[in-house]
Scaffold this motif. Structure first.
Motif, PDB file in Angstrom:
ATOM      1  N   ARG A   2      43.214  36.198  36.948  1.00 43.31           N
ATOM      2  CA  ARG A   2      42.640  37.020  36.290  1.00 43.31           C
ATOM      3  C   ARG A   2      41.619  37.927  36.239  1.00 43.31           C
ATOM      4  NH1 ARG A   2      44.776  34.674  31.673  1.00 43.31           N
ATOM      5  NH2 ARG A   2      43.186  34.517  30.814  1.00 43.31           N
ATOM      6  N   LEU A   3      40.262  37.197  36.175  1.00 40.66           N
ATOM      7  CA  LEU A   3      38.945  37.984  36.631  1.00 40.66           C
ATOM      8  C   LEU A   3      39.077  38.304  38.113  1.00 40.66           C
ATOM      9  CD1 LEU A   3      35.865  38.513  35.614  1.00 40.66           C
ATOM     10  CD2 LEU A   3      35.458  36.241  35.958  1.00 40.66           C
ATOM     11  N   ARG A   4      38.933  37.584  39.065  1.00 32.12           N
ATOM     12  CA  ARG A   4      39.369  37.065  40.390  1.00 32.12           C
ATOM     13  C   ARG A   4      40.351  38.843  40.937  1.00 32.12           C
ATOM     14  NH1 ARG A   4      41.598  32.849  42.148  1.00 32.12           N
ATOM     15  NH2 ARG A   4      39.341  32.042  41.947  1.00 32.12           N
ATOM     16  N   ALA A   5      41.416  38.799  40.086  1.00 33.95           N
ATOM     17  CA  ALA A   5      42.444  40.334  40.389  1.00 33.95           C
ATOM     18  C   ALA A   5      41.761  41.748  39.689  1.00 33.95           C
ATOM     19  CB  ALA A   5      43.911  40.327  39.621  1.00 33.95           C
ATOM     20  N   GLN A   6      40.860  41.365  39.109  1.00 34.89           N
ATOM     21  CA  GLN A   6      40.757  42.606  37.896  1.00 34.89           C
ATOM     22  C   GLN A   6      39.622  42.336  38.995  1.00 34.89           C
ATOM     23  OE1 GLN A   6      41.172  44.744  35.844  1.00 34.89           O
ATOM     24  NE2 GLN A   6      42.672  43.672  35.153  1.00 34.89           N
ATOM     25  N   LEU A   7      38.493  41.903  38.786  1.00 31.55           N
ATOM     26  CA  LEU A   7      37.248  41.994  40.191  1.00 31.55           C
ATOM     27  C   LEU A   7      38.380  42.893  41.486  1.00 31.55           C
ATOM     28  CD1 LEU A   7      34.967  39.198  39.702  1.00 31.55           C
ATOM     29  CD2 LEU A   7      34.907  42.045  38.804  1.00 31.55           C
ATOM     30  N   GLN A   8      38.971  42.360  42.196  1.00 32.26           N
ATOM     31  CA  GLN A   8      39.417  43.177  43.636  1.00 32.26           C
ATOM     32  C   GLN A   8      40.275  43.683  42.792  1.00 32.26           C
ATOM     33  OE1 GLN A   8      40.594  40.844  46.309  1.00 32.26           O
ATOM     34  NE2 GLN A   8      41.910  42.882  47.347  1.00 32.26           N
ATOM     35  N   ARG A   9      40.668  44.211  42.129  1.00 29.26           N
ATOM     36  CA  ARG A   9      41.314  46.066  42.152  1.00 29.26           C
ATOM     37  C   ARG A   9      40.720  46.634  41.656  1.00 29.26           C
ATOM     38  NH1 ARG A   9      43.625  49.772  42.925  1.00 29.26           N
ATOM     39  NH2 ARG A   9      43.874  51.454  41.387  1.00 29.26           N
ATOM     40  N   ARG A  10      39.158  46.148  41.554  1.00 25.23           N
ATOM     41  CA  ARG A  10      37.841  47.238  41.197  1.00 25.23           C
ATOM     42  C   ARG A  10      36.922  47.273  42.892  1.00 25.23           C
ATOM     43  NH1 ARG A  10      39.133  45.890  36.917  1.00 25.23           N
ATOM     44  NH2 ARG A  10      38.555  47.072  34.683  1.00 25.23           N
ATOM     45  N   ALA A  11      37.085  46.319  43.465  1.00 28.86           N
ATOM     46  CA  ALA A  11      37.056  47.196  45.315  1.00 28.86           C
ATOM     47  C   ALA A  11      38.029  47.703  45.810  1.00 28.86           C
ATOM     48  CB  ALA A  11      36.971  45.112  45.248  1.00 28.86           C
ATOM     49  N   GLU A  12      39.190  47.358  45.378  1.00 29.97           N
ATOM     50  CA  GLU A  12      39.747  48.401  45.781  1.00 29.97           C
ATOM     51  C   GLU A  12      40.153  49.805  45.798  1.00 29.97           C
ATOM     52  OE1 GLU A  12      44.496  46.585  45.216  1.00 29.97           O
ATOM     53  OE2 GLU A  12      43.586  44.863  46.787  1.00 29.97           O
ATOM     54  N   VAL A  13      39.109  50.159  44.490  1.00 32.92           N
ATOM     55  CA  VAL A  13      39.361  51.727  43.785  1.00 32.92           C
ATOM     56  C   VAL A  13      38.030  52.120  44.754  1.00 32.92           C
ATOM     57  CG1 VAL A  13      39.122  52.947  41.813  1.00 32.92           C
ATOM     58  CG2 VAL A  13      40.686  50.956  41.365  1.00 32.92           C
TER      59      VAL A  13
ATOM     60  N   GLU B 123      35.165  39.869  26.491  1.00 31.71           N
ATOM     61  CA  GLU B 123      34.229  38.561  24.955  1.00 31.71           C
ATOM     62  C   GLU B 123      34.591  37.197  25.390  1.00 31.71           C
ATOM     63  OE1 GLU B 123      33.913  39.336  22.554  1.00 31.71           O
ATOM     64  OE2 GLU B 123      33.613  41.386  22.830  1.00 31.71           O
ATOM     65  N   VAL B 124      34.268  36.188  24.749  1.00 31.06           N
ATOM     66  CA  VAL B 124      33.798  34.350  25.514  1.00 31.06           C
ATOM     67  C   VAL B 124      34.854  33.926  25.515  1.00 31.06           C
ATOM     68  CG1 VAL B 124      32.755  31.805  25.181  1.00 31.06           C
ATOM     69  CG2 VAL B 124      31.219  34.196  25.206  1.00 31.06           C
ATOM     70  N   SER B 125      36.294  34.405  24.655  1.00 33.77           N
ATOM     71  CA  SER B 125      37.342  34.037  24.331  1.00 33.77           C
ATOM     72  C   SER B 125      37.957  34.768  25.675  1.00 33.77           C
ATOM     73  CB  SER B 125      38.200  34.501  23.613  1.00 33.77           C
ATOM     74  OG  SER B 125      38.034  36.105  22.826  1.00 33.77           O
ATOM     75  N   ASP B 126      38.275  35.700  26.044  1.00 31.29           N
ATOM     76  CA  ASP B 126      38.713  36.009  27.527  1.00 31.29           C
ATOM     77  C   ASP B 126      38.461  35.163  28.423  1.00 31.29           C
ATOM     78  OD1 ASP B 126      39.952  37.770  25.396  1.00 31.29           O
ATOM     79  OD2 ASP B 126      37.784  39.486  26.695  1.00 31.29           O
ATOM     80  N   ILE B 127      37.674  34.635  28.257  1.00 28.41           N
ATOM     81  CA  ILE B 127      37.363  33.688  30.110  1.00 28.41           C
ATOM     82  C   ILE B 127      37.514  32.523  29.400  1.00 28.41           C
ATOM     83  CG2 ILE B 127      36.111  35.642  31.397  1.00 28.41           C
ATOM     84  CD1 ILE B 127      33.913  35.202  30.393  1.00 28.41           C
ATOM     85  N   GLU B 128      37.415  32.028  28.187  1.00 25.13           N
ATOM     86  CA  GLU B 128      36.898  30.212  28.404  1.00 25.13           C
ATOM     87  C   GLU B 128      38.718  29.455  28.516  1.00 25.13           C
ATOM     88  OE1 GLU B 128      36.155  30.254  24.181  1.00 25.13           O
ATOM     89  OE2 GLU B 128      34.450  29.358  24.608  1.00 25.13           O
ATOM     90  N   ASP B 129      39.716  30.172  28.548  1.00 31.05           N
ATOM     91  CA  ASP B 129      40.934  29.779  29.471  1.00 31.05           C
ATOM     92  C   ASP B 129      40.971  29.292  30.815  1.00 31.05           C
ATOM     93  OD1 ASP B 129      43.410  28.928  29.450  1.00 31.05           O
ATOM     94  OD2 ASP B 129      44.069  30.754  30.021  1.00 31.05           O
ATOM     95  N   PRO B 130      41.486  28.215  30.674  1.00 34.97           N
ATOM     96  CA  PRO B 130      41.024  28.173  32.251  1.00 34.97           C
ATOM     97  C   PRO B 130      41.780  28.656  33.311  1.00 34.97           C
ATOM     98  CG  PRO B 130      41.198  26.359  30.958  1.00 34.97           C
ATOM     99  CD  PRO B 130      41.466  26.899  30.761  1.00 34.97           C
ATOM    100  N   ASN B 131      42.697  29.446  33.374  1.00 36.85           N
ATOM    101  CA  ASN B 131      44.077  30.058  33.606  1.00 36.85           C
ATOM    102  C   ASN B 131      43.173  31.549  33.762  1.00 36.85           C
ATOM    103  OD1 ASN B 131      45.599  28.690  34.071  1.00 36.85           O
ATOM    104  ND2 ASN B 131      46.675  28.913  32.118  1.00 36.85           N
ATOM    105  N   SER B 132      42.150  31.971  33.254  1.00 33.51           N
ATOM    106  CA  SER B 132      40.992  32.794  33.562  1.00 33.51           C
ATOM    107  C   SER B 132      40.647  34.099  34.261  1.00 33.51           C
ATOM    108  CB  SER B 132      40.546  33.546  32.807  1.00 33.51           C
ATOM    109  OG  SER B 132      39.030  32.340  31.565  1.00 33.51           O
ATOM    110  N   ILE B 133      40.375  32.472  35.023  1.00 33.44           N
ATOM    111  CA  ILE B 133      39.684  32.885  36.052  1.00 33.44           C
ATOM    112  C   ILE B 133      40.159  33.608  37.181  1.00 33.44           C
ATOM    113  CG2 ILE B 133      40.282  30.629  37.861  1.00 33.44           C
ATOM    114  CD1 ILE B 133      36.725  31.797  37.806  1.00 33.44           C
TER     115      ILE B 133
END
Length: 172
Positions: free
Chosen positions: A143-154, A131-141
């Motif tokens: 978490r976003l990077r970590a989630q993308l990294q995890r999917r790449a590792e899988v 959701e937009v609210s999930d990524i509007e927080d400056p610190n969300s980047i």
């Protein structure tokens, strides 16, 4: 009967429903609640899968999940095509334009290029659920990077992708 009525009238009236909350009662309650909170945190078992202790600041290499260090000449970056993803489900949904670059060893470059359609699919599926609210927080980047990294590792295995870099990030 008349005698009991006169006896009741002569007794001093007791306060109806004495209210607690004197200073002593409040102090005892504060101490009990404080001890309970301390005991809960102190004796609470660590969650499974979580870490109960933090590694000392200078002891970064003590974690088992770190990849072996590579020389700069052995590292390459694979830039993926920018992705545009619709955020949210309503009619006024906004779009996210994101550019992703993968850090990898040169030896793994071909396997990552071959698996790029699977990576894009996994990344798009995750980003679409946000959701937009999930990524509007400056610190969300982070978490976003970590989630993308995890999917790449899988998809590629733990040793292939050494890092995910977000090069573009625009919400429209």
């Amino acid at each position: 009967m008349a005698d009991t009525e006169t006896e009741d009238k002569n007794k001093p009236a007791e306060p109806a429903g004495k209210k607690g909350g004197g200073l002593m009662t409040q102090l005892v309650l504060a101490v009990v609640l404080g001890c309970t909170a301390f005991g809960t945190v102190w004796f609470m078992p660590a969650r499974s899968g979580g870490t109960a202790e933090c590694a000392p600041v200078g002891d970064v290499k003590s974690t088992a999940t770190l990849l072996p260090e590579l020389a700069l000449s052995e590292i390459t970056f694979i830039e993926m095509e920018p992705m545009i993803v619709t955020l949210g489900e309503d009619a006024s949904a906004r779009n996210l334009r994101i550019g992703i670059t993968l850090e990898t060893a040169k030896a793994d470059q071909e396997s990552i290029l071959f698996a790029q359609p699977k990576l894009r699919d996994a990344f798009t599926g995750y980003l679409r659920a946000l959701e937009v609210s999930d990524i509007e927080d400056p610190n969300s980047i982070i978490r976003l990077r970590a989630q993308l990294q995890r999917r790449a590792e899988v998809i590629l295995g733990n040793q292939s992708v050494r890092g995910v870099l977000i090069t573009d990030f625009v919400i429209r």
